[in-house]
Scaffold this motif. Structure first.
Motif, PDB file in Angstrom:
ATOM      1  N   LYS A 153      59.465   8.824  48.494  1.00 19.95           N
ATOM      2  CA  LYS A 153      59.941   8.567  47.130  1.00 19.95           C
ATOM      3  C   LYS A 153      61.420   8.962  47.028  1.00 19.95           C
ATOM      4  O   LYS A 153      61.907   9.751  47.808  1.00 19.95           O
ATOM      5  CB  LYS A 153      59.126   9.376  46.120  1.00 19.95           C
ATOM      6  N   MET A 154      62.114   8.392  46.052  1.00 15.66           N
ATOM      7  CA  MET A 154      63.515   8.773  45.869  1.00 15.66           C
ATOM      8  C   MET A 154      63.585  10.166  45.258  1.00 15.66           C
ATOM      9  O   MET A 154      62.649  10.635  44.633  1.00 15.66           O
ATOM     10  CB  MET A 154      64.242   7.746  44.991  1.00 15.66           C
ATOM     11  N   ASN A 155      64.683  10.852  45.465  1.00 19.39           N
ATOM     12  CA  ASN A 155      64.914  12.103  44.752  1.00 19.39           C
ATOM     13  C   ASN A 155      66.330  12.120  44.176  1.00 19.39           C
ATOM     14  O   ASN A 155      67.188  11.320  44.564  1.00 19.39           O
ATOM     15  CB  ASN A 155      64.611  13.330  45.628  1.00 19.39           C
ATOM     16  N   LEU A 156      66.538  13.014  43.227  1.00 16.08           N
ATOM     17  CA  LEU A 156      67.825  13.018  42.521  1.00 16.08           C
ATOM     18  C   LEU A 156      68.961  13.539  43.398  1.00 16.08           C
ATOM     19  O   LEU A 156      70.067  13.001  43.355  1.00 16.08           O
ATOM     20  CB  LEU A 156      67.737  13.891  41.259  1.00 16.08           C
ATOM     21  N   LEU A 204      62.771  17.633  41.207  1.00 13.21           N
ATOM     22  CA  LEU A 204      61.484  18.258  41.533  1.00 13.21           C
ATOM     23  C   LEU A 204      61.551  19.099  42.795  1.00 13.21           C
ATOM     24  O   LEU A 204      60.885  20.121  42.898  1.00 13.21           O
ATOM     25  CB  LEU A 204      60.412  17.177  41.685  1.00 13.21           C
TER      26      LEU A 204
ATOM     27  N   GLU B   9      55.264   7.504  35.804  1.00  5.34           N
ATOM     28  CA  GLU B   9      55.977   7.424  37.086  1.00  5.34           C
ATOM     29  C   GLU B   9      56.697   6.074  37.131  1.00  5.34           C
ATOM     30  O   GLU B   9      56.254   5.107  36.517  1.00  5.34           O
ATOM     31  CB  GLU B   9      54.927   7.507  38.214  1.00  5.34           C
ATOM     32  N   VAL B  10      57.796   6.010  37.874  1.00  5.05           N
ATOM     33  CA  VAL B  10      58.540   4.756  38.033  1.00  5.05           C
ATOM     34  C   VAL B  10      58.630   4.407  39.516  1.00  5.05           C
ATOM     35  O   VAL B  10      58.890   5.275  40.351  1.00  5.05           O
ATOM     36  CB  VAL B  10      59.979   4.894  37.458  1.00  5.05           C
ATOM     37  N   LYS B  20      53.523   5.685  45.529  1.00  9.77           N
ATOM     38  CA  LYS B  20      53.530   6.357  44.225  1.00  9.77           C
ATOM     39  C   LYS B  20      52.563   7.538  44.238  1.00  9.77           C
ATOM     40  O   LYS B  20      51.574   7.561  44.978  1.00  9.77           O
ATOM     41  CB  LYS B  20      53.173   5.363  43.123  1.00  9.77           C
ATOM     42  N   ILE B 178      56.384  12.990  36.182  1.00 11.18           N
ATOM     43  CA  ILE B 178      56.008  13.597  37.466  1.00 11.18           C
ATOM     44  C   ILE B 178      56.909  13.208  38.629  1.00 11.18           C
ATOM     45  O   ILE B 178      56.621  13.546  39.764  1.00 11.18           O
ATOM     46  CB  ILE B 178      54.553  13.255  37.853  1.00 11.18           C
ATOM     47  N   CYS B 179      58.000  12.477  38.383  1.00  9.83           N
ATOM     48  CA  CYS B 179      58.839  12.151  39.542  1.00  9.83           C
ATOM     49  C   CYS B 179      60.301  11.992  39.178  1.00  9.83           C
ATOM     50  O   CYS B 179      60.656  11.679  38.051  1.00  9.83           O
ATOM     51  CB  CYS B 179      58.300  10.932  40.286  1.00  9.83           C
ATOM     52  N   SER B 181      62.165   9.709  39.913  1.00 16.06           N
ATOM     53  CA  SER B 181      62.498   8.333  39.529  1.00 16.06           C
ATOM     54  C   SER B 181      62.522   8.179  38.011  1.00 16.06           C
ATOM     55  O   SER B 181      63.329   7.410  37.479  1.00 16.06           O
ATOM     56  CB  SER B 181      61.480   7.354  40.109  1.00 16.06           C
TER      57      SER B 181
END
Lengths: 241, 241
Positions: A153-156, A204, B9-10, B20, B178-179, B181
């Motif tokens: 998943k992407m993260n910031l 997160l 979630e995205v 996901k 929760i993410c 994204s």
């Protein structure tokens, strides 16, 4: 030097890498701000000879007793077989000077493995951002910024770094922006840059590391140019360019 | 109604969907702002009975001469076999009232196919955003916002819509983010909302559509609540909820 400008593209997470537009003549910059790419820059800056990134704990285990330092974590926790975890603060001169390191991490070393289809692989982090940007500009070739994210998943933290690096590459109009991901990364960076440490509080993985007691390393991971080296992959080993 | 809050979630592009976090008890909202999801909302709002989304032109061809309207494009261009392309302006009352439509598009109908693993599938666009948000809140279940993107890459228009929808879902603290994204989508929306039409000028698919002469449909696709219906998938057909 080609007549057309080289391109820059961003992949926000590993599953997007195979669908990138750039398929020829490119350098992939692997990013894992918290913490693998920051640790790799720090280790080379502090005098490590080389770092061998390996995707699995099993492969890392084969280096036990060979004289290599073993560094690694899964889910943020240092491996039992490892001398060092994945915190850049552990890659001090005292620990790494003159040593060769084998490294395996949850996300970053997997991304390096995937990136090997590129003509060249470099490692990017805030701690080497300026020298990396200068080096990339000097190569006059296409750049793919490949964010490790977290478990596909992407993260910031990786995404805003991608924006910060794109900004440097695009500043003098020497690269062409070829995808919406670059625009999105630049926009995220435009918000995050106002107070990067505060911004990353909501990430997160920051929260995950803080729960595990690693919060002391985060400001270092978000600081520019504290480990000014350009790590590149040569014959499956990461060394200074 | 469960004791814990439902999650939101995205997924910014199709390759991220299988990774996901949400894997149980969820509604997937399929988004393809330019133009499939906007056209589907418009068609149902203007009185179409149902829309059958099909992933391939071959399957769409089997409906020739059956009384169905065929709508479809590849790379933005209307298919030879189609009665209608993929512009929401073509799905007028005159064209669609009382009709059943078979639709195949470059990205949106592929995403709908992938989304079928969800317990429910809904279609989201700016033209139905408020009624969709109300409906999602009333379902008290987890939500995955699934952006179609462009050829497995993320795009800006779907991403900022995801942010706009997340904002509505999170406004009354009824969902859990929760993410990262979701945070990224909210940040992109915080920039885009200042002047959405201007913001989307830089989106590559906007530029692609404009080159093909479709620029007249873009302001419609970016307008809130012009087609207030909630399209949902039932037995492989899209109908009003």
């Amino acid at each position: 030097m080609p007549n057309t400008k080289p391109t820059v593209e961003v992949c926000f997470a590993p599953p997007l890498y195979e669908y990138k537009l750039t398929q020829e003549n490119y350098i992939t910059v692997v990013v894992d701000i918290l913490r693998a790419s920051t640790s790799i820059c720090t280790a080379l800056y502090n005098g490590a000879n080389k770092i061998i990134p390996v995707p699995t704990v099993d492969i890392a285990s084969t280096y036990i007793g060979t004289g290599y330092l073993i560094a690694g974590e899964r889910e943020g926790i240092k491996l039992d077989i490892a001398d060092l975890g994945n915190s850049p603060t552990q890659f001090t001169k005292e620990n790494v000077m003159g040593r060769s390191i084998v490294m395996t991490t949850t996300n970053g070393t997997q991304t390096i493995e995937m990136a090997k289809t590129a003509d060249q692989v470099a490692i990017g982090a805030f701690v080497n951002i300026s020298i990396l940007a200068e080096w990339l500009i000097a190569q006059h070739t296409n750049v793919v910024i490949f964010c490790s994210g977290w478990k596909n998943k992407m993260n910031l933290e990786d995404s805003v770094f991608a924006g910060a690096l794109c900004e440097k590459l695009l500043a003098n109009n020497e690269f062409e922006n070829i995808c919406d991901s670059v625009s999105a990364a630049l926009d995220l960076w435009s918000i995050a840059r106002r107070d990067l440490n505060h911004y990353i509080n909501k990430a997160l993985h920051n929260q995950r590391l803080t729960r595990m007691g690693f919060e002391d390393v985060i400001p270092y991971c978000l600081s520019n140019d504290l480990a000014p080296v350009v790590p590149v992959l040569k014959d499956n080993e990461i060394v200074k360019a």
